[in-house]
Scaffold this motif. Sequence first.
Motif, PDB file in Angstrom:
ATOM      1  N   THR A   1       0.819  -1.211   0.000  1.00 50.49           N
ATOM      2  CA  THR A   1       0.000   0.000   0.000  1.00 50.49           C
ATOM      3  C   THR A   1       0.858   1.269   0.000  1.00 50.49           C
ATOM      4  O   THR A   1       0.330   2.372  -0.100  1.00 50.49           O
ATOM      5  CB  THR A   1      -0.929   0.029   1.239  1.00 50.49           C
ATOM      6  OG1 THR A   1      -0.125  -0.212   2.391  1.00 50.49           O
ATOM      7  CG2 THR A   1      -2.001  -1.030   1.152  1.00 50.49           C
TER       8      THR A   1
ATOM      9  N   PHE B   1      -4.054  -5.844  -3.297  1.00 43.11           N
ATOM     10  CA  PHE B   1      -4.126  -6.640  -2.064  1.00 43.11           C
ATOM     11  C   PHE B   1      -4.767  -5.801  -0.965  1.00 43.11           C
ATOM     12  O   PHE B   1      -4.414  -4.639  -0.786  1.00 43.11           O
ATOM     13  CB  PHE B   1      -2.693  -7.034  -1.675  1.00 43.11           C
ATOM     14  CG  PHE B   1      -2.566  -7.732  -0.360  1.00 43.11           C
ATOM     15  CD1 PHE B   1      -2.745  -9.096  -0.265  1.00 43.11           C
ATOM     16  CD2 PHE B   1      -2.248  -7.018   0.778  1.00 43.11           C
ATOM     17  CE1 PHE B   1      -2.611  -9.743   0.949  1.00 43.11           C
ATOM     18  CE2 PHE B   1      -2.111  -7.656   1.999  1.00 43.11           C
ATOM     19  CZ  PHE B   1      -2.290  -9.018   2.087  1.00 43.11           C
ATOM     20  N   GLY B   2      -5.684  -6.412  -0.216  1.00 41.50           N
ATOM     21  CA  GLY B   2      -6.332  -5.698   0.888  1.00 41.50           C
ATOM     22  C   GLY B   2      -7.732  -5.286   0.500  1.00 41.50           C
ATOM     23  O   GLY B   2      -8.028  -5.090  -0.688  1.00 41.50           O
ATOM     24  N   VAL B   3      -8.583  -5.138   1.502  1.00 41.71           N
ATOM     25  CA  VAL B   3      -9.934  -4.665   1.190  1.00 41.71           C
ATOM     26  C   VAL B   3      -9.905  -3.155   0.947  1.00 41.71           C
ATOM     27  O   VAL B   3     -10.623  -2.634   0.102  1.00 41.71           O
ATOM     28  CB  VAL B   3     -10.944  -5.073   2.301  1.00 41.71           C
ATOM     29  CG1 VAL B   3     -10.652  -4.384   3.630  1.00 41.71           C
ATOM     30  CG2 VAL B   3     -12.372  -4.789   1.869  1.00 41.71           C
ATOM     31  N   GLY B   4      -9.043  -2.443   1.679  1.00 41.60           N
ATOM     32  CA  GLY B   4      -8.894  -0.997   1.472  1.00 41.60           C
ATOM     33  C   GLY B   4      -8.032  -0.750   0.246  1.00 41.60           C
ATOM     34  O   GLY B   4      -7.040  -1.435   0.036  1.00 41.60           O
TER      35      GLY B   4
ATOM     36  N   LEU C   1     -11.250 -11.624   4.393  1.00 41.66           N
ATOM     37  CA  LEU C   1     -10.654 -11.136   5.641  1.00 41.66           C
ATOM     38  C   LEU C   1     -11.673 -10.621   6.650  1.00 41.66           C
ATOM     39  O   LEU C   1     -11.332 -10.238   7.761  1.00 41.66           O
ATOM     40  CB  LEU C   1      -9.602 -10.036   5.357  1.00 41.66           C
ATOM     41  CG  LEU C   1      -9.939  -8.881   4.411  1.00 41.66           C
ATOM     42  CD1 LEU C   1     -11.243  -8.221   4.647  1.00 41.66           C
ATOM     43  CD2 LEU C   1      -8.817  -7.875   4.375  1.00 41.66           C
TER      44      LEU C   1
ATOM     45  N   ARG D   1      -8.206   3.242   8.741  1.00 43.50           N
ATOM     46  CA  ARG D   1      -6.983   3.845   8.230  1.00 43.50           C
ATOM     47  C   ARG D   1      -6.647   5.008   9.154  1.00 43.50           C
ATOM     48  O   ARG D   1      -7.558   5.707   9.632  1.00 43.50           O
ATOM     49  CB  ARG D   1      -7.183   4.384   6.802  1.00 43.50           C
ATOM     50  CG  ARG D   1      -7.248   3.321   5.716  1.00 43.50           C
ATOM     51  CD  ARG D   1      -5.883   2.666   5.488  1.00 43.50           C
ATOM     52  NE  ARG D   1      -5.928   1.670   4.425  1.00 43.50           N
ATOM     53  CZ  ARG D   1      -6.071   0.352   4.631  1.00 43.50           C
ATOM     54  NH1 ARG D   1      -6.194  -0.124   5.840  1.00 43.50           N
ATOM     55  NH2 ARG D   1      -6.060  -0.481   3.607  1.00 43.50           N
TER      56      ARG D   1
ATOM     57  N   HIS E   1      -0.949  -2.603  12.927  1.00 46.40           N
ATOM     58  CA  HIS E   1      -1.811  -2.905  11.767  1.00 46.40           C
ATOM     59  C   HIS E   1      -1.988  -4.431  11.614  1.00 46.40           C
ATOM     60  O   HIS E   1      -1.535  -5.028  10.643  1.00 46.40           O
ATOM     61  CB  HIS E   1      -1.244  -2.288  10.485  1.00 46.40           C
ATOM     62  CG  HIS E   1      -2.278  -2.125   9.396  1.00 46.40           C
ATOM     63  ND1 HIS E   1      -2.299  -1.062   8.540  1.00 46.40           N
ATOM     64  CD2 HIS E   1      -3.336  -2.900   9.039  1.00 46.40           C
ATOM     65  CE1 HIS E   1      -3.312  -1.188   7.690  1.00 46.40           C
ATOM     66  NE2 HIS E   1      -3.953  -2.313   7.986  1.00 46.40           N
TER      67      HIS E   1
ATOM     68  N   SER F   1      -5.902  -8.033   9.546  1.00 48.32           N
ATOM     69  CA  SER F   1      -6.062  -9.305   8.816  1.00 48.32           C
ATOM     70  C   SER F   1      -4.820 -10.182   8.931  1.00 48.32           C
ATOM     71  O   SER F   1      -4.669 -11.140   8.174  1.00 48.32           O
ATOM     72  CB  SER F   1      -6.311  -8.985   7.338  1.00 48.32           C
ATOM     73  OG  SER F   1      -5.173  -8.318   6.790  1.00 48.32           O
TER      74      SER F   1
ATOM     75  N   ARG G   1      -3.971 -13.903   5.253  1.00 50.62           N
ATOM     76  CA  ARG G   1      -3.155 -13.198   4.264  1.00 50.62           C
ATOM     77  C   ARG G   1      -2.981 -14.055   3.008  1.00 50.62           C
ATOM     78  O   ARG G   1      -2.956 -13.531   1.895  1.00 50.62           O
ATOM     79  CB  ARG G   1      -1.808 -12.811   4.863  1.00 50.62           C
ATOM     80  CG  ARG G   1      -1.906 -11.637   5.834  1.00 50.62           C
ATOM     81  CD  ARG G   1      -2.253 -10.345   5.088  1.00 50.62           C
ATOM     82  NE  ARG G   1      -2.593  -9.257   5.976  1.00 50.62           N
ATOM     83  CZ  ARG G   1      -1.717  -8.436   6.543  1.00 50.62           C
ATOM     84  NH1 ARG G   1      -0.425  -8.592   6.336  1.00 50.62           N
ATOM     85  NH2 ARG G   1      -2.136  -7.466   7.324  1.00 50.62           N
TER      86      ARG G   1
ATOM     87  N   MET H   1      -6.041 -13.729   0.938  1.00 51.42           N
ATOM     88  CA  MET H   1      -6.043 -12.424   0.245  1.00 51.42           C
ATOM     89  C   MET H   1      -5.108 -12.470  -0.967  1.00 51.42           C
ATOM     90  O   MET H   1      -5.458 -12.002  -2.053  1.00 51.42           O
ATOM     91  CB  MET H   1      -5.618 -11.314   1.207  1.00 51.42           C
ATOM     92  CG  MET H   1      -6.614 -11.085   2.337  1.00 51.42           C
ATOM     93  SD  MET H   1      -5.892 -10.211   3.762  1.00 51.42           S
ATOM     94  CE  MET H   1      -5.635  -8.587   3.081  1.00 51.42           C
TER      95      MET H   1
HETATM   96  C1  8YV Z   1      -3.585  -4.961   5.011  1.00 55.35           C
HETATM   97  C2  8YV Z   1      -5.811  -3.875   5.335  1.00 55.35           C
HETATM   98  O1  8YV Z   1      -2.708  -5.008   6.065  1.00 55.35           O
HETATM   99  O2  8YV Z   1      -7.126  -5.097   3.835  1.00 55.35           O
HETATM  100  C3  8YV Z   1      -6.827  -4.000   4.262  1.00 55.35           C
HETATM  101  O3  8YV Z   1      -7.367  -2.973   3.852  1.00 55.35           O
HETATM  102  O4  8YV Z   1      -5.716  -2.881   5.966  1.00 55.35           O
HETATM  103  C4  8YV Z   1      -4.916  -4.984   5.671  1.00 55.35           C
HETATM  104  O5  8YV Z   1      -5.527  -6.191   5.534  1.00 55.35           O
HETATM  105  C5  8YV Z   1      -3.276  -3.749   4.203  1.00 55.35           C
HETATM  106  O6  8YV Z   1      -3.808  -3.894   2.936  1.00 55.35           O
HETATM  107  C6  8YV Z   1      -1.800  -3.435   4.160  1.00 55.35           C
HETATM  108  O7  8YV Z   1      -1.052  -4.479   3.643  1.00 55.35           O
END
Ligand code: 8YV
Length: 329
Positions: A56, A77-80, A103, A236, A283, A286, A292, A295
Amino acid sequence: MAAEKADVLLIGPPKPVIVNGLSRAFNLVNFPDGKEREKFFDERGPRVRAMAVAATEERVDGPFMTRFPRLEIISSFGVGYDHVDAAWAGAHGITVTNTPDVLTEEVADTAMGLLLCTVREFPQAERYVRAGKWPQKNYPLSKATLRDRTVGTVGMGRIGQAIARRLAAMQVPVVYHSRRPAAGVPYRHYPKLIDMARDVDVLMVITPGGAETKNLINAEVLKTLGPTGILINMSRGSVVDEPALIKALQDKTILSAGLDVFAREPEVPAELLAMDHVVLFPHLGSASVATRERMDQLLVDNLLAWAAGKPPLTPVPETPWPPKQHKRS
Ligand code: 8YV
């Protein structure tokens, strides 16, 4: 003749599930560091048709995407996905996918852990035992309890609902604030965050990051939450005005905070590190091996679907499938 393998740019760590999953179907191209980049944009940029964004830290914005004129899909990668300008991508025919669902329950578990740790001071009590202080005196009773608290979630998406289900099972009343009421949830909706902050004892932040939610939790919201209030941030760092939070904690405007995310990760402000009444997680939302890997696999599966000419599995709302057009100026 076998179809030519597409160039996929990997941004972020070469995790085994991603590298193994993509190498068979694509030419996986690593993103070079700083000085090499201009040359890379010129030489390899025009061949890149897809991106696997596993970190990210890199901002995938309009100017960046423009360097890849054949780019069709970004699998993030990640939901955000606040590190990707999905609106720009959508307007330019580029699909963006994220990794939701796989996740949800893990992040909700972490949220409950952080909530309980903060309300009942479990990390502080554990440090007390390790410091050998128990034989002299019992650890003091926790100032707060979940038993008399109402939790207001800021956001009621998939993870917010998974948190709310857990709270309901623990007999903790739940209400929520979001721009629009969420369909099919039984909890009271507050159109205004400030009104909810007045009525609850815990604010649980689980709304997406990005420009729309920047500094949503500001000094006024914290003041309204009040001296017995607790803030939990699982979304966040950008959603909380961090200097205002530090001041509110120092001045005892609120009781305490549990934070899984920060404005400039992995930096945590020294003022927060110095406070014993806040709980700080690196952080972890997940962060289990199994989740992970799920994901990582979903990131891979989105690209494999695209390569097979199928709709992406989890496109973000800003980039509906099929894309409007592919032309970029
Ligand atoms: C990850 C997250 O750590 O999925 C998300 O949005 O915040 C976390 O699962 C993030 O994407 C950073 O690697």
